[in-house]
Design a protein around this motif. Structure first.
Motif, PDB file in Angstrom:
ATOM      1  N   SER A  82       2.975   1.595  -3.245  1.00 60.53           N
ATOM      2  CA  SER A  82       2.165   1.955  -4.417  1.00 60.53           C
ATOM      3  C   SER A  82       1.841   3.443  -4.431  1.00 60.53           C
ATOM      4  O   SER A  82       1.826   4.066  -5.492  1.00 60.53           O
ATOM      5  N   MET A  83       1.602   4.038  -3.250  1.00 57.16           N
ATOM      6  CA  MET A  83       1.333   5.472  -3.201  1.00 57.16           C
ATOM      7  C   MET A  83       2.582   6.276  -3.555  1.00 57.16           C
ATOM      8  O   MET A  83       2.511   7.259  -4.313  1.00 57.16           O
ATOM      9  N   TRP A 137       0.819  -1.208   0.000  1.00 56.14           N
ATOM     10  CA  TRP A 137       0.000   0.000   0.000  1.00 56.14           C
ATOM     11  C   TRP A 137       0.858   1.266   0.000  1.00 56.14           C
ATOM     12  O   TRP A 137       0.663   2.174  -0.831  1.00 56.14           O
ATOM     13  N   ARG A 160      -2.427  -4.502 -11.065  1.00 56.74           N
ATOM     14  CA  ARG A 160      -2.675  -5.727 -10.302  1.00 56.74           C
ATOM     15  C   ARG A 160      -1.690  -6.845 -10.628  1.00 56.74           C
ATOM     16  O   ARG A 160      -1.277  -7.574  -9.715  1.00 56.74           O
ATOM     17  N   THR A 209      -5.287   3.665 -11.397  1.00 58.50           N
ATOM     18  CA  THR A 209      -3.948   3.076 -11.434  1.00 58.50           C
ATOM     19  C   THR A 209      -3.902   1.708 -10.781  1.00 58.50           C
ATOM     20  O   THR A 209      -3.326   0.767 -11.347  1.00 58.50           O
ATOM     21  N   MET A 210      -4.496   1.573  -9.609  1.00 63.33           N
ATOM     22  CA  MET A 210      -4.398   0.312  -8.883  1.00 63.33           C
ATOM     23  C   MET A 210      -4.967  -0.875  -9.658  1.00 63.33           C
ATOM     24  O   MET A 210      -4.357  -1.957  -9.644  1.00 63.33           O
ATOM     25  N   TRP A 228      -6.645  11.288  -5.846  1.00 65.63           N
ATOM     26  CA  TRP A 228      -6.923  10.048  -5.129  1.00 65.63           C
ATOM     27  C   TRP A 228      -7.696   9.066  -6.002  1.00 65.63           C
ATOM     28  O   TRP A 228      -7.403   7.871  -6.007  1.00 65.63           O
ATOM     29  N   ARG A 229      -8.681   9.549  -6.768  1.00 64.76           N
ATOM     30  CA  ARG A 229      -9.439   8.660  -7.656  1.00 64.76           C
ATOM     31  C   ARG A 229      -8.564   8.141  -8.779  1.00 64.76           C
ATOM     32  O   ARG A 229      -8.713   6.992  -9.209  1.00 64.76           O
ATOM     33  N   GLN A 230      -7.644   8.966  -9.277  1.00 68.56           N
ATOM     34  CA  GLN A 230      -6.723   8.488 -10.306  1.00 68.56           C
ATOM     35  C   GLN A 230      -5.828   7.369  -9.762  1.00 68.56           C
ATOM     36  O   GLN A 230      -5.491   6.433 -10.492  1.00 68.56           O
ATOM     37  N   TYR A 231      -5.461   7.498  -8.497  1.00 72.34           N
ATOM     38  CA  TYR A 231      -4.620   6.459  -7.893  1.00 72.34           C
ATOM     39  C   TYR A 231      -5.419   5.199  -7.593  1.00 72.34           C
ATOM     40  O   TYR A 231      -5.009   4.096  -7.974  1.00 72.34           O
ATOM     41  N   TRP A 232      -6.548   5.326  -6.918  1.00 75.18           N
ATOM     42  CA  TRP A 232      -7.271   4.176  -6.397  1.00 75.18           C
ATOM     43  C   TRP A 232      -8.135   3.486  -7.450  1.00 75.18           C
ATOM     44  O   TRP A 232      -8.157   2.254  -7.519  1.00 75.18           O
ATOM     45  N   GLN A 233      -8.834   4.254  -8.260  1.00 74.53           N
ATOM     46  CA  GLN A 233      -9.785   3.662  -9.200  1.00 74.53           C
ATOM     47  C   GLN A 233      -9.217   3.479 -10.606  1.00 74.53           C
ATOM     48  O   GLN A 233      -9.800   2.744 -11.400  1.00 74.53           O
TER      49      GLN A 233
END
Length: 309
Positions: A112-113, A109, A225, A220-221, A213-218
């Motif tokens: 990744s950030m 976690w 995978r 990029t992540m 935050w949305r670019q990272y979580w929804q």
């Protein structure tokens, strides 16, 4: 009337034969056979100690002492029962689970950030920040033994988190030290992986009003995978098999991870090597289960981007 200029055609015997590429690679059949034999021999040499340890784990110690380890016979399954009870593997397996799972999740976690910031934004200290995270992988753990030990001894913790009132003799110590040492490698791998993602998808996301935050979580992540699965497999193996920091930061035997519990199988005057072999097989089983469960994602994470088309 139009006339076409005749084109000179070379005789069949003078035509240059077009190069023919063999299917399956550029090695000739003879070189491919030699390479296969060499790799098979190396694989057998690497597997022989593991297979022989597995065989001896099912043999009686008295039989091997009389007939030698290269003999066959004296089969038994009591080594596994004795190793499980004598080594108290149930307790130590639980300790390893309480250390490995939070350490791996926290490492992936946080790295990744940091990798997202390094790959997505360009600023003056971009490379310097990456170098700081990689610095932990350049120093041997033995060089940091005394500073880390003294620091963890002075850091207070509530008694519901640590029986000693400090970071020593607590699972938090091993979780944090493994996270700190593994973040550099994971950040390096993920940042290089994220740099291969098309910038157009981020531009489209910004036009749609997506926050960072949305670019990272929804965005990029989900795309990283495969890399996360490959790193998760490696991290589980490394953190689970970690032995050095466990013996330094944990002095209470009931809090040691399973790798340190193998010392319980050593006798005062002699060591039953067959019993230790059975204990080693028990210790290795969880890692093998994780590897085979994530084998497909692990291979795809390592090979994605190696070919185009």
């Amino acid at each position: 009337m139009t006339y076409e200029t005749p084109v000179a055609v070379a005789p069949p015997e003078r035509r240059a034969a077009a190069p023919v590429r063999r299917e399956g690679g550029v090695l000739s059949q003879r070189r491919g056979t030699v390479a296969t034999v060499i790799m098979a021999v190396l694989a057998l040499l690497w597997l022989f100690p593991l297979v022989w340890a597995l065989i001896n784990s099912f043999r009686e110690y008295e039989y091997t002492q009389v007939n030698g380890y290269l003999s066959f016979g004296g089969w038994t399954t009591s080594n596994y029962r004795q190793a499980w009870s004598q080594g108290d593997f149930g307790l130590h397996m639980k300790n390893s689970f309480l250390i490995t799972v939070p350490a791996v999740l926290l490492t992936l976690w946080l790295s990744s950030m940091v990798a997202f910031v390094l790959a997505r934004f360009s600023y003056r200290f971009n490379l310097a920040l990456l170098g700081v995270f990689l610095a932990a992988n350049l120093l041997p753990p033995q060089a940091l033994l005394i500073p880390v030990f003294r620091m963890f001894r002075e850091v207070p913790l509530p008694y519901f988190m640590s029986d000693s009132g400090s970071m020593l003799n607590s699972f938090w110590a091993l979780i944090l030290v493994n996270t700190a040492f593994q973040m550099g490698f994971c950040t390096f791998v993920l940042s290089n992986y994220m740099k291969t993602l098309p910038h157009e998808i981020y531009e489209s996301a910004e036009l749609d009003g997506a926050s960072v935050w949305r670019q990272y979580w929804q965005l990029t992540m989900p795309l990283v995978r495969p890399a996360l699965a490959a790193l998760a497999t490696l991290q589980v193996t490394w953190v689970y098999n970690e032995f050095f920091w466990a013996t330094v930061l944990i002095q209470q035997g009931d809090k040691l991870p399973v790798t340190s519990a193998l010392n319980n199988l050593r006798g005062q005057f002699f060591t039953d090597t067959n019993l230790v072999a059975a204990g080693s097989i028990i210790v290795a089983l969880p890692v093998l289960v994780v590897f085979f469960a994530l084998q497909k994602q692990f291979v795809s994470g390592l090979t994605l981007g190696s070919t185009k088309g």
